[in-house]
Design a protein around this motif. Sequence first.
Motif, PDB file in Angstrom:
ATOM      1  N   TYR A 255       0.855  -1.183   0.000  1.00  0.00           N
ATOM      2  CA  TYR A 255       0.000   0.000   0.000  1.00  0.00           C
ATOM      3  C   TYR A 255       0.888   1.230   0.000  1.00  0.00           C
ATOM      4  CZ  TYR A 255      -3.377  -3.477   1.557  1.00  0.00           C
ATOM      5  OH  TYR A 255      -4.153  -4.591   1.660  1.00  0.00           O
ATOM      6  N   ALA A 256       0.690   2.106  -0.982  1.00  0.00           N
ATOM      7  CA  ALA A 256       1.534   3.298  -1.071  1.00  0.00           C
ATOM      8  C   ALA A 256       0.674   4.545  -1.050  1.00  0.00           C
ATOM      9  CB  ALA A 256       2.359   3.246  -2.348  1.00  0.00           C
ATOM     10  N   LEU A 257       1.097   5.526  -0.232  1.00  0.00           N
ATOM     11  CA  LEU A 257       0.379   6.798  -0.199  1.00  0.00           C
ATOM     12  C   LEU A 257       1.233   7.837  -0.921  1.00  0.00           C
ATOM     13  CD1 LEU A 257      -2.138   8.229   1.025  1.00  0.00           C
ATOM     14  CD2 LEU A 257      -0.634   8.951   2.897  1.00  0.00           C
ATOM     15  N   SER A 258       0.573   8.498  -1.882  1.00  0.00           N
ATOM     16  CA  SER A 258       1.338   9.476  -2.661  1.00  0.00           C
ATOM     17  C   SER A 258       0.380  10.484  -3.255  1.00  0.00           C
ATOM     18  CB  SER A 258       2.106   8.765  -3.776  1.00  0.00           C
ATOM     19  OG  SER A 258       2.574   9.716  -4.695  1.00  0.00           O
ATOM     20  N   SER A 259       0.877  11.709  -3.486  1.00  0.00           N
ATOM     21  CA  SER A 259       0.004  12.702  -4.116  1.00  0.00           C
ATOM     22  C   SER A 259       0.038  12.535  -5.636  1.00  0.00           C
ATOM     23  CB  SER A 259       0.428  14.112  -3.703  1.00  0.00           C
ATOM     24  OG  SER A 259       1.825  14.224  -3.809  1.00  0.00           O
ATOM     25  N   ASP A 260       1.027  11.822  -6.141  1.00  0.00           N
ATOM     26  CA  ASP A 260       1.113  11.591  -7.597  1.00  0.00           C
ATOM     27  C   ASP A 260       0.087  10.554  -8.032  1.00  0.00           C
ATOM     28  OD1 ASP A 260       3.254  13.201  -7.304  1.00  0.00           O
ATOM     29  OD2 ASP A 260       4.749  11.579  -7.458  1.00  0.00           O
ATOM     30  N   LYS A 261      -0.238  10.648  -9.338  1.00  0.00           N
ATOM     31  CA  LYS A 261      -1.155   9.642  -9.897  1.00  0.00           C
ATOM     32  C   LYS A 261      -0.339   8.672 -10.739  1.00  0.00           C
ATOM     33  CE  LYS A 261      -5.834  10.080  -9.644  1.00  0.00           C
ATOM     34  NZ  LYS A 261      -5.921  10.371  -8.292  1.00  0.00           N
ATOM     35  N   LEU A 262      -0.699   7.415 -10.640  1.00  0.00           N
ATOM     36  CA  LEU A 262       0.012   6.413 -11.425  1.00  0.00           C
ATOM     37  C   LEU A 262      -0.886   6.013 -12.594  1.00  0.00           C
ATOM     38  CD1 LEU A 262       2.668   4.661 -11.125  1.00  0.00           C
ATOM     39  CD2 LEU A 262       1.148   2.870 -10.281  1.00  0.00           C
ATOM     40  N   ASP A 263      -0.297   5.899 -13.776  1.00  0.00           N
ATOM     41  CA  ASP A 263      -1.072   5.410 -14.913  1.00  0.00           C
ATOM     42  C   ASP A 263      -1.184   3.894 -14.765  1.00  0.00           C
ATOM     43  OD1 ASP A 263      -2.109   4.518 -17.233  1.00  0.00           O
ATOM     44  OD2 ASP A 263      -0.862   5.768 -18.532  1.00  0.00           O
ATOM     45  N   ILE A 264      -2.330   3.448 -14.276  1.00  0.00           N
ATOM     46  CA  ILE A 264      -2.467   2.045 -13.878  1.00  0.00           C
ATOM     47  C   ILE A 264      -2.308   1.094 -15.070  1.00  0.00           C
ATOM     48  CG2 ILE A 264      -4.161   0.357 -13.039  1.00  0.00           C
ATOM     49  CD1 ILE A 264      -4.980   2.434 -10.940  1.00  0.00           C
ATOM     50  N   GLU A 265      -2.960   1.457 -16.207  1.00  0.00           N
ATOM     51  CA  GLU A 265      -2.885   0.578 -17.387  1.00  0.00           C
ATOM     52  C   GLU A 265      -1.448   0.408 -17.845  1.00  0.00           C
ATOM     53  OE1 GLU A 265      -5.228  -1.356 -18.603  1.00  0.00           O
ATOM     54  OE2 GLU A 265      -6.341  -0.552 -16.870  1.00  0.00           O
ATOM     55  N   GLN A 266      -0.783   1.540 -17.924  1.00  0.00           N
ATOM     56  CA  GLN A 266       0.607   1.512 -18.397  1.00  0.00           C
ATOM     57  C   GLN A 266       1.495   0.712 -17.424  1.00  0.00           C
ATOM     58  OE1 GLN A 266       1.664   2.540 -21.379  1.00  0.00           O
ATOM     59  NE2 GLN A 266       3.632   1.604 -20.805  1.00  0.00           N
ATOM     60  N   SER A 267       1.273   0.938 -16.138  1.00  0.00           N
ATOM     61  CA  SER A 267       2.096   0.257 -15.134  1.00  0.00           C
ATOM     62  C   SER A 267       1.910  -1.252 -15.201  1.00  0.00           C
ATOM     63  CB  SER A 267       1.728   0.729 -13.732  1.00  0.00           C
ATOM     64  OG  SER A 267       1.797   2.119 -13.654  1.00  0.00           O
ATOM     65  N   LYS A 268       0.649  -1.670 -15.403  1.00  0.00           N
ATOM     66  CA  LYS A 268       0.391  -3.108 -15.503  1.00  0.00           C
ATOM     67  C   LYS A 268       1.205  -3.699 -16.644  1.00  0.00           C
ATOM     68  CE  LYS A 268      -4.155  -3.863 -13.513  1.00  0.00           C
ATOM     69  NZ  LYS A 268      -5.580  -4.017 -13.817  1.00  0.00           N
ATOM     70  N   LYS A 269       1.198  -2.952 -17.782  1.00  0.00           N
ATOM     71  CA  LYS A 269       1.949  -3.423 -18.947  1.00  0.00           C
ATOM     72  C   LYS A 269       3.439  -3.483 -18.627  1.00  0.00           C
ATOM     73  CE  LYS A 269      -0.873  -1.966 -22.664  1.00  0.00           C
ATOM     74  NZ  LYS A 269      -1.107  -0.780 -23.509  1.00  0.00           N
ATOM     75  N   ASP A 270       3.932  -2.458 -17.976  1.00  0.00           N
ATOM     76  CA  ASP A 270       5.352  -2.401 -17.638  1.00  0.00           C
ATOM     77  C   ASP A 270       5.785  -3.599 -16.798  1.00  0.00           C
ATOM     78  OD1 ASP A 270       5.415  -0.092 -18.992  1.00  0.00           O
ATOM     79  OD2 ASP A 270       5.568   1.241 -17.228  1.00  0.00           O
ATOM     80  N   LEU A 271       4.888  -4.056 -15.936  1.00  0.00           N
ATOM     81  CA  LEU A 271       5.244  -5.165 -15.036  1.00  0.00           C
ATOM     82  C   LEU A 271       4.710  -6.498 -15.564  1.00  0.00           C
ATOM     83  CD1 LEU A 271       4.583  -3.251 -11.717  1.00  0.00           C
ATOM     84  CD2 LEU A 271       6.796  -4.009 -12.524  1.00  0.00           C
ATOM     85  N   GLN A 272       4.498  -6.583 -16.853  1.00  0.00           N
ATOM     86  CA  GLN A 272       4.010  -7.800 -17.532  1.00  0.00           C
ATOM     87  C   GLN A 272       2.728  -8.362 -16.889  1.00  0.00           C
ATOM     88  OE1 GLN A 272       7.641  -9.163 -16.408  1.00  0.00           O
ATOM     89  NE2 GLN A 272       8.374  -7.425 -17.616  1.00  0.00           N
ATOM     90  N   GLY A 273       1.875  -7.464 -16.398  1.00  0.00           N
ATOM     91  CA  GLY A 273       0.587  -7.905 -15.840  1.00  0.00           C
ATOM     92  C   GLY A 273       0.703  -8.735 -14.582  1.00  0.00           C
ATOM     93  N   LYS A 274       1.885  -8.733 -13.971  1.00  0.00           N
ATOM     94  CA  LYS A 274       2.050  -9.558 -12.769  1.00  0.00           C
ATOM     95  C   LYS A 274       1.578  -8.849 -11.503  1.00  0.00           C
ATOM     96  CE  LYS A 274       5.805 -12.394 -14.433  1.00  0.00           C
ATOM     97  NZ  LYS A 274       7.261 -12.408 -14.609  1.00  0.00           N
ATOM     98  N   VAL A 275       1.291  -7.583 -11.637  1.00  0.00           N
ATOM     99  CA  VAL A 275       0.851  -6.826 -10.463  1.00  0.00           C
ATOM    100  C   VAL A 275      -0.508  -6.194 -10.743  1.00  0.00           C
ATOM    101  CG1 VAL A 275       1.445  -4.983  -8.852  1.00  0.00           C
ATOM    102  CG2 VAL A 275       3.258  -6.310  -9.944  1.00  0.00           C
ATOM    103  N   ASP A 276      -1.384  -6.295  -9.744  1.00  0.00           N
ATOM    104  CA  ASP A 276      -2.688  -5.646  -9.850  1.00  0.00           C
ATOM    105  C   ASP A 276      -2.658  -4.353  -9.071  1.00  0.00           C
ATOM    106  OD1 ASP A 276      -4.560  -6.753 -11.433  1.00  0.00           O
ATOM    107  OD2 ASP A 276      -5.079  -8.354  -9.997  1.00  0.00           O
ATOM    108  N   LEU A 280      -7.477   2.763  -3.397  1.00  0.00           N
ATOM    109  CA  LEU A 280      -8.382   2.541  -2.283  1.00  0.00           C
ATOM    110  C   LEU A 280      -9.010   3.854  -1.830  1.00  0.00           C
ATOM    111  CD1 LEU A 280      -6.287   0.023  -0.186  1.00  0.00           C
ATOM    112  CD2 LEU A 280      -8.001  -0.456  -1.925  1.00  0.00           C
ATOM    113  N   ASP A 281     -10.078   3.769  -1.109  1.00  0.00           N
ATOM    114  CA  ASP A 281     -10.815   4.956  -0.678  1.00  0.00           C
ATOM    115  C   ASP A 281      -9.996   5.861   0.226  1.00  0.00           C
ATOM    116  OD1 ASP A 281     -12.915   4.138  -2.106  1.00  0.00           O
ATOM    117  OD2 ASP A 281     -14.010   3.211  -0.431  1.00  0.00           O
ATOM    118  N   ASP A 282      -9.117   5.244   1.013  1.00  0.00           N
ATOM    119  CA  ASP A 282      -8.360   6.064   1.960  1.00  0.00           C
ATOM    120  C   ASP A 282      -7.153   6.743   1.295  1.00  0.00           C
ATOM    121  OD1 ASP A 282      -6.845   3.854   1.541  1.00  0.00           O
ATOM    122  OD2 ASP A 282      -6.782   3.192   3.625  1.00  0.00           O
TER     123      ASP A 282
END
Lengths: 332, 274
Positions: A255-276, A280-282
């Motif tokens: 769980y990471a808290l950050s003010s930056d936004k991560l491009d989730i689709e791109q990140s999934k591709k970068d990690l070969q879909g091994k990470v979901d 979260l709401d908080d």
Amino acid sequence: MIEVKHLKKDFSRPYREPGFLGGIKTLFTRKKIVTKAVDDISFSIGEGEIVGYIGANGAGKSTTIKMMTGILTPTSGQVLFDGKEPYSSKDRKNLLSDIGVVFGQRTQLWWDLPLRDSFDLYRDIYDIDKEEYETRLAYLDSVLGLSPIMLSQVRTLSLGQRMRADLAASLIHNPKVLFLDEPTIGLDVLVKEKITEAIKKINKDYGTTIMLTTHDMKDIQNLAQRLIIIDEGHLLYDGTLKDIKKRFGDIRHVYALSSDKLDIEQSKKDLQGKVDFQMLDDGYLEASYDADAIETKIVLNFLLAHLDIKDLKIDETTLSSIVRKIYATKSV
Amino acid sequence: MRRNPFRKYRGFLKGSFLNVIAFRNEIIGWVVQDILTVIIMVFMWFSIFKENGGQTINGFTYPQMSAYLIIASLTANWTVNGSTFMDINDDIANGTIATSLTRPISYRAKNFFTSLGSNIGNFVIFFLPLIIIAYLVLIFGFKLPAPEPLNILFYLVSGFLAIAVLDSFDFIIAQLGFITNSMFGIYLIKGSIFSFLAGSIIPYAYFPAWAQSFLSYLPFASLGSTPVNILLGRLSLAQVGISLALSVAWAIALYAFSLYANKKMIRHVISVGG
């Protein structure tokens, strides 16, 4: 030693409409609602096993236990204890002295009398020899620490003391099988530990077969080698603790808290879909992955490289999270 | 070798006996209430007899009537205070019936012996001292004769038969606990109806003739009229024999029926799910 074959239990109760008029109508209709509390469950338990029997509230655990202890008669199917049925009036008499039961929320002790009197009562009921009884009591005292409370009125005992006493009362006749229905409910961590230690020791010393229902996965982890999960009366899982963990994989959650936004689709591709990834709401970003498939180091480096991280938490899959998942999805 | 089957239940008898002793201070309130009621009744009948010119009414002189009321109340004190009714009610309400059923004992017999224990407790702690005081009052205050030793013996037998009869009644009526929650109300209503029908409030002699013969064959007579009349020496030896035989018959018949009810009940436990 215990065999449960295609066990079914239906409860039917009169259909009742809400309100006063509804109540009166009930008197004149024969409509019934049938609930299937237990629906075609089969398993078998060997001598000396400790089995954790778990399921959400209302899954049918207590109903199964009640059939196995002969309080309820199954609608169909069978429970066999060394080939005998506990609910049949013929076999019952002999079988009941092989069974010990603790219903965690109900005491079986004589409320207004000193604890010792309750034990004496059970000695008479099970017709235990004096010598055998004293040795047994001494053993239970050494395991459960009863002597300081032996002469106290049961009503004055704390919940933890009472639970220890109840456990002792169900073991006084040295039963072959012990059923524990939520034995640690409402107890503090220390007492819980003591009780699970005692159960373990009794199992080891006397080879007592133990079937345990609980909502506390710590109990299961500490005690049981085997797990049976039911839901809405159906059997979902029957196997070892190890297997279920393996089946669900060694899933980690970062769980990471950050003010930056991560491009989730791109990140999934970068990690070969091994990470979901999941927001979260908080405000935390959750990254879940199988630790066997991808190294934690890689995931962490990825996150640190892409985000300005203020806070970071890592969880591993616990039995609770697996069970939560099973309850929610109703499948294994 | 067959072991003594009573041994299993000895603990229940002992436990509830000790319970009465432990709770004597709580129970004493009920006893005081009973004593006050009797005193009021005795005074009430005093004015009735005075109005009547001090003669006998339905075969009772005023001292005899007072003796009847006092002995009836004291008899109820040890025979009617069984715990079966409320125990079953608690078992159903708290679900403790489930644990009772996992023990190798008969639920019916367990209730009987538990109840008997509290009856004996009441007998020892309250009845014995009170009956001695009562007879001192009756002998020296009302100039009545002391009871015959043989009648005392028959009275005790009759009292224990009353306990057996009432216990089965209570067990059967307590099955209502599965359909209603207002058991305490039923308990109170049952108490007043039974003590009226048993002749504990007014003697059978005051009932209309048809009711007298009818009631004397019903089990209610065993609960009040029979033991009280025996102790007061109002029955001939033959009558005592017949009454006791009737009590025994009712005790057996009702116990058999309560066993049947127990079987039915356990099936009901099944359908409500414990």
